[in-house]
Design a protein around this motif. Structure first.
Motif, PDB file in Angstrom:
ATOM      1  N   TRP A  15       1.134 -13.814  51.265  1.00 40.60           N
ATOM      2  CA  TRP A  15       1.850 -12.611  51.225  1.00 40.60           C
ATOM      3  C   TRP A  15       1.668 -11.641  50.132  1.00 40.60           C
ATOM      4  CZ3 TRP A  15       3.284 -10.630  55.495  1.00 40.60           C
ATOM      5  CH2 TRP A  15       3.482 -11.554  56.766  1.00 40.60           C
ATOM      6  N   VAL A  16       1.436 -12.399  48.904  1.00 38.72           N
ATOM      7  CA  VAL A  16       1.238 -11.425  47.755  1.00 38.72           C
ATOM      8  C   VAL A  16      -0.173 -11.273  47.767  1.00 38.72           C
ATOM      9  CG1 VAL A  16       0.748 -12.001  45.286  1.00 38.72           C
ATOM     10  CG2 VAL A  16       2.872 -13.070  46.256  1.00 38.72           C
ATOM     11  N   GLN A  17      -1.044 -12.050  48.340  1.00 44.10           N
ATOM     12  CA  GLN A  17      -2.584 -11.658  48.427  1.00 44.10           C
ATOM     13  C   GLN A  17      -2.545 -10.287  49.307  1.00 44.10           C
ATOM     14  OE1 GLN A  17      -4.317 -15.342  49.273  1.00 44.10           O
ATOM     15  NE2 GLN A  17      -4.981 -15.746  47.362  1.00 44.10           N
ATOM     16  N   LYS A  18      -2.085 -10.566  50.260  1.00 45.30           N
ATOM     17  CA  LYS A  18      -1.942  -9.384  51.526  1.00 45.30           C
ATOM     18  C   LYS A  18      -1.337  -7.851  50.908  1.00 45.30           C
ATOM     19  CE  LYS A  18      -2.010 -12.149  55.641  1.00 45.30           C
ATOM     20  NZ  LYS A  18      -2.672 -11.435  56.790  1.00 45.30           N
ATOM     21  N   VAL A  19      -0.387  -8.234  50.254  1.00 47.08           N
ATOM     22  CA  VAL A  19       0.167  -6.935  49.328  1.00 47.08           C
ATOM     23  C   VAL A  19      -0.656  -6.444  48.556  1.00 47.08           C
ATOM     24  CG1 VAL A  19       2.049  -6.062  48.050  1.00 47.08           C
ATOM     25  CG2 VAL A  19       2.740  -7.675  50.004  1.00 47.08           C
ATOM     26  N   ARG A  20      -1.232  -7.383  47.745  1.00 45.49           N
ATOM     27  CA  ARG A  20      -2.091  -6.749  46.534  1.00 45.49           C
ATOM     28  C   ARG A  20      -3.341  -6.216  47.082  1.00 45.49           C
ATOM     29  NH1 ARG A  20      -0.263 -10.481  41.627  1.00 45.49           N
ATOM     30  NH2 ARG A  20       1.728  -9.407  41.257  1.00 45.49           N
ATOM     31  N   ALA A  21      -3.900  -6.605  48.157  1.00 43.13           N
ATOM     32  CA  ALA A  21      -5.028  -6.072  48.958  1.00 43.13           C
ATOM     33  C   ALA A  21      -4.904  -4.817  49.452  1.00 43.13           C
ATOM     34  CB  ALA A  21      -5.610  -7.289  50.194  1.00 43.13           C
ATOM     35  N   HIS A  22      -3.629  -4.416  50.178  1.00 44.73           N
ATOM     36  CA  HIS A  22      -3.373  -3.324  50.259  1.00 44.73           C
ATOM     37  C   HIS A  22      -2.974  -2.109  49.149  1.00 44.73           C
ATOM     38  CE1 HIS A  22      -1.959  -0.275  53.103  1.00 44.73           C
ATOM     39  NE2 HIS A  22      -0.778  -0.299  52.212  1.00 44.73           N
ATOM     40  N   LYS A  23      -2.393  -2.798  47.984  1.00 42.08           N
ATOM     41  CA  LYS A  23      -2.092  -1.887  47.003  1.00 42.08           C
ATOM     42  C   LYS A  23      -1.960  -2.704  45.691  1.00 42.08           C
ATOM     43  CE  LYS A  23       1.302   1.808  45.566  1.00 42.08           C
ATOM     44  NZ  LYS A  23       1.655   1.479  44.598  1.00 42.08           N
ATOM     45  N   ALA A  24      -3.066  -2.758  44.902  1.00 38.87           N
ATOM     46  CA  ALA A  24      -3.014  -3.803  43.818  1.00 38.87           C
ATOM     47  C   ALA A  24      -2.104  -3.606  42.951  1.00 38.87           C
ATOM     48  CB  ALA A  24      -4.535  -3.250  43.112  1.00 38.87           C
ATOM     49  N   ASP A  25      -1.649  -2.630  42.483  1.00 38.39           N
ATOM     50  CA  ASP A  25      -0.423  -2.583  41.706  1.00 38.39           C
ATOM     51  C   ASP A  25       0.898  -2.449  42.185  1.00 38.39           C
ATOM     52  OD1 ASP A  25      -0.743   0.145  42.952  1.00 38.39           O
ATOM     53  OD2 ASP A  25      -0.491   1.205  40.988  1.00 38.39           O
ATOM     54  N   ALA A  26       1.112  -2.933  43.279  1.00 35.97           N
ATOM     55  CA  ALA A  26       2.520  -2.945  44.143  1.00 35.97           C
ATOM     56  C   ALA A  26       3.425  -3.661  43.293  1.00 35.97           C
ATOM     57  CB  ALA A  26       2.170  -3.638  45.468  1.00 35.97           C
ATOM     58  N   SER A  27       4.603  -3.309  43.382  1.00 34.29           N
ATOM     59  CA  SER A  27       5.607  -4.276  42.457  1.00 34.29           C
ATOM     60  C   SER A  27       6.209  -5.111  43.445  1.00 34.29           C
ATOM     61  CB  SER A  27       6.972  -3.227  42.220  1.00 34.29           C
ATOM     62  OG  SER A  27       6.530  -2.257  41.220  1.00 34.29           O
ATOM     63  N   ILE A  28       6.256  -6.402  43.114  1.00 35.46           N
ATOM     64  CA  ILE A  28       6.346  -7.435  44.233  1.00 35.46           C
ATOM     65  C   ILE A  28       7.680  -8.211  43.410  1.00 35.46           C
ATOM     66  CG2 ILE A  28       5.943  -9.745  44.956  1.00 35.46           C
ATOM     67  CD1 ILE A  28       3.133  -8.564  45.093  1.00 35.46           C
ATOM     68  N   ILE A  29       8.797  -8.547  43.973  1.00 38.03           N
ATOM     69  CA  ILE A  29       9.832  -9.248  43.427  1.00 38.03           C
ATOM     70  C   ILE A  29      10.076 -10.568  44.627  1.00 38.03           C
ATOM     71  CG2 ILE A  29      12.416  -9.747  43.086  1.00 38.03           C
ATOM     72  CD1 ILE A  29      10.828  -7.880  41.182  1.00 38.03           C
ATOM     73  N   LEU A  30       9.911 -11.712  44.089  1.00 35.01           N
ATOM     74  CA  LEU A  30      10.104 -12.904  44.791  1.00 35.01           C
ATOM     75  C   LEU A  30      11.673 -13.085  45.113  1.00 35.01           C
ATOM     76  CD1 LEU A  30       8.041 -14.877  46.170  1.00 35.01           C
ATOM     77  CD2 LEU A  30       8.657 -16.297  44.403  1.00 35.01           C
ATOM     78  N   VAL A  31      12.041 -13.229  46.656  1.00 31.87           N
ATOM     79  CA  VAL A  31      13.502 -13.379  47.159  1.00 31.87           C
ATOM     80  C   VAL A  31      13.395 -14.845  47.706  1.00 31.87           C
ATOM     81  CG1 VAL A  31      15.322 -12.635  48.169  1.00 31.87           C
ATOM     82  CG2 VAL A  31      13.925 -10.955  47.190  1.00 31.87           C
ATOM     83  N   ALA A  32      14.217 -15.663  47.336  1.00 31.87           N
ATOM     84  CA  ALA A  32      14.476 -17.237  47.528  1.00 31.87           C
ATOM     85  C   ALA A  32      15.826 -17.191  48.450  1.00 31.87           C
ATOM     86  CB  ALA A  32      14.444 -18.104  46.710  1.00 31.87           C
ATOM     87  N   THR A  33      15.805 -17.438  49.693  1.00 29.91           N
ATOM     88  CA  THR A  33      16.720 -17.614  50.362  1.00 29.91           C
ATOM     89  C   THR A  33      17.490 -19.087  50.695  1.00 29.91           C
ATOM     90  OG1 THR A  33      15.739 -17.724  52.552  1.00 29.91           O
ATOM     91  CG2 THR A  33      16.142 -15.357  51.731  1.00 29.91           C
ATOM     92  N   LYS A  34      18.811 -19.215  51.327  1.00 34.01           N
ATOM     93  CA  LYS A  34      19.343 -20.386  51.421  1.00 34.01           C
ATOM     94  C   LYS A  34      19.639 -21.365  50.249  1.00 34.01           C
ATOM     95  CE  LYS A  34      17.380 -21.032  56.096  1.00 34.01           C
ATOM     96  NZ  LYS A  34      16.806 -21.824  56.853  1.00 34.01           N
ATOM     97  N   LEU A  35      20.052 -20.128  49.251  1.00 31.81           N
ATOM     98  CA  LEU A  35      20.803 -20.998  47.770  1.00 31.81           C
ATOM     99  C   LEU A  35      21.997 -21.738  48.266  1.00 31.81           C
ATOM    100  CD1 LEU A  35      20.422 -21.047  44.944  1.00 31.81           C
ATOM    101  CD2 LEU A  35      21.767 -19.080  44.670  1.00 31.81           C
ATOM    102  N   ASP A  36      22.467 -21.406  49.284  1.00 32.67           N
ATOM    103  CA  ASP A  36      24.010 -22.200  49.656  1.00 32.67           C
ATOM    104  C   ASP A  36      23.826 -23.686  50.306  1.00 32.67           C
ATOM    105  OD1 ASP A  36      24.003 -21.470  52.743  1.00 32.67           O
ATOM    106  OD2 ASP A  36      23.078 -20.243  51.597  1.00 32.67           O
ATOM    107  N   VAL A  37      22.451 -23.877  50.653  1.00 33.21           N
ATOM    108  CA  VAL A  37      22.029 -25.092  51.228  1.00 33.21           C
ATOM    109  C   VAL A  37      21.798 -26.134  50.311  1.00 33.21           C
ATOM    110  CG1 VAL A  37      20.566 -26.225  52.898  1.00 33.21           C
ATOM    111  CG2 VAL A  37      21.404 -23.881  53.373  1.00 33.21           C
ATOM    112  N   LEU A  38      22.391 -27.381  50.311  1.00 36.29           N
ATOM    113  CA  LEU A  38      22.131 -28.264  49.287  1.00 36.29           C
ATOM    114  C   LEU A  38      20.776 -29.074  49.267  1.00 36.29           C
ATOM    115  CD1 LEU A  38      25.780 -30.090  49.708  1.00 36.29           C
ATOM    116  CD2 LEU A  38      25.016 -28.370  47.827  1.00 36.29           C
ATOM    117  N   GLU A  39      20.125 -29.210  50.513  1.00 36.62           N
ATOM    118  CA  GLU A  39      18.939 -29.624  50.679  1.00 36.62           C
ATOM    119  C   GLU A  39      17.705 -28.986  49.996  1.00 36.62           C
ATOM    120  OE1 GLU A  39      20.714 -29.406  53.557  1.00 36.62           O
ATOM    121  OE2 GLU A  39      21.661 -31.330  53.012  1.00 36.62           O
ATOM    122  N   ARG A  40      17.782 -28.542  48.722  1.00 36.44           N
ATOM    123  CA  ARG A  40      16.808 -27.565  48.243  1.00 36.44           C
ATOM    124  C   ARG A  40      15.393 -28.421  48.181  1.00 36.44           C
ATOM    125  NH1 ARG A  40      17.599 -23.329  43.629  1.00 36.44           N
ATOM    126  NH2 ARG A  40      15.308 -22.997  43.232  1.00 36.44           N
TER     127      ARG A  40
END
Length: 79
Positions: A15-40
């Motif tokens: 996904w990062v490669q695809k975004v940067r291929a489209h717009k090299a200077d795109a701002s990207i923030i990684l979002v991690a979901t399911k923080l509430d689940v114990l089986e990280r």
């Protein structure tokens, strides 16, 4: 990506490669979901290595179930 899935985290590279291929200077923030689940499956150290390698300024861990940090990613949007 899903904190309970190593495959989900691994796919972030694509996904990062695809975004940067489209717009090299795109701002990207990684979002991690399911923080509430114990089986990280994705460690904080793995996330830190990833964001450092790809020059991503932050990873925000959220829980959509409990709404924990749910609005935080929007703080990074420039309007």
């Amino acid at each position: 990506f899903d904190l309970t899935s190593k495959l989900s985290f691994k796919n972030c590279v694509t996904w990062v490669q695809k975004v940067r291929a489209h717009k090299a200077d795109a701002s990207i923030i990684l979002v991690a979901t399911k923080l509430d689940v114990l089986e990280r499956k994705v460690s904080k150290s793995s996330i830190k290595r990833f964001i450092n390698k790809w020059g991503i300024p932050a990873c925000i861990e959220i829980s959509t179930k409990s709404c924990y940090n749910y609005s935080k990613p929007f703080d990074y949007i420039d309007v």
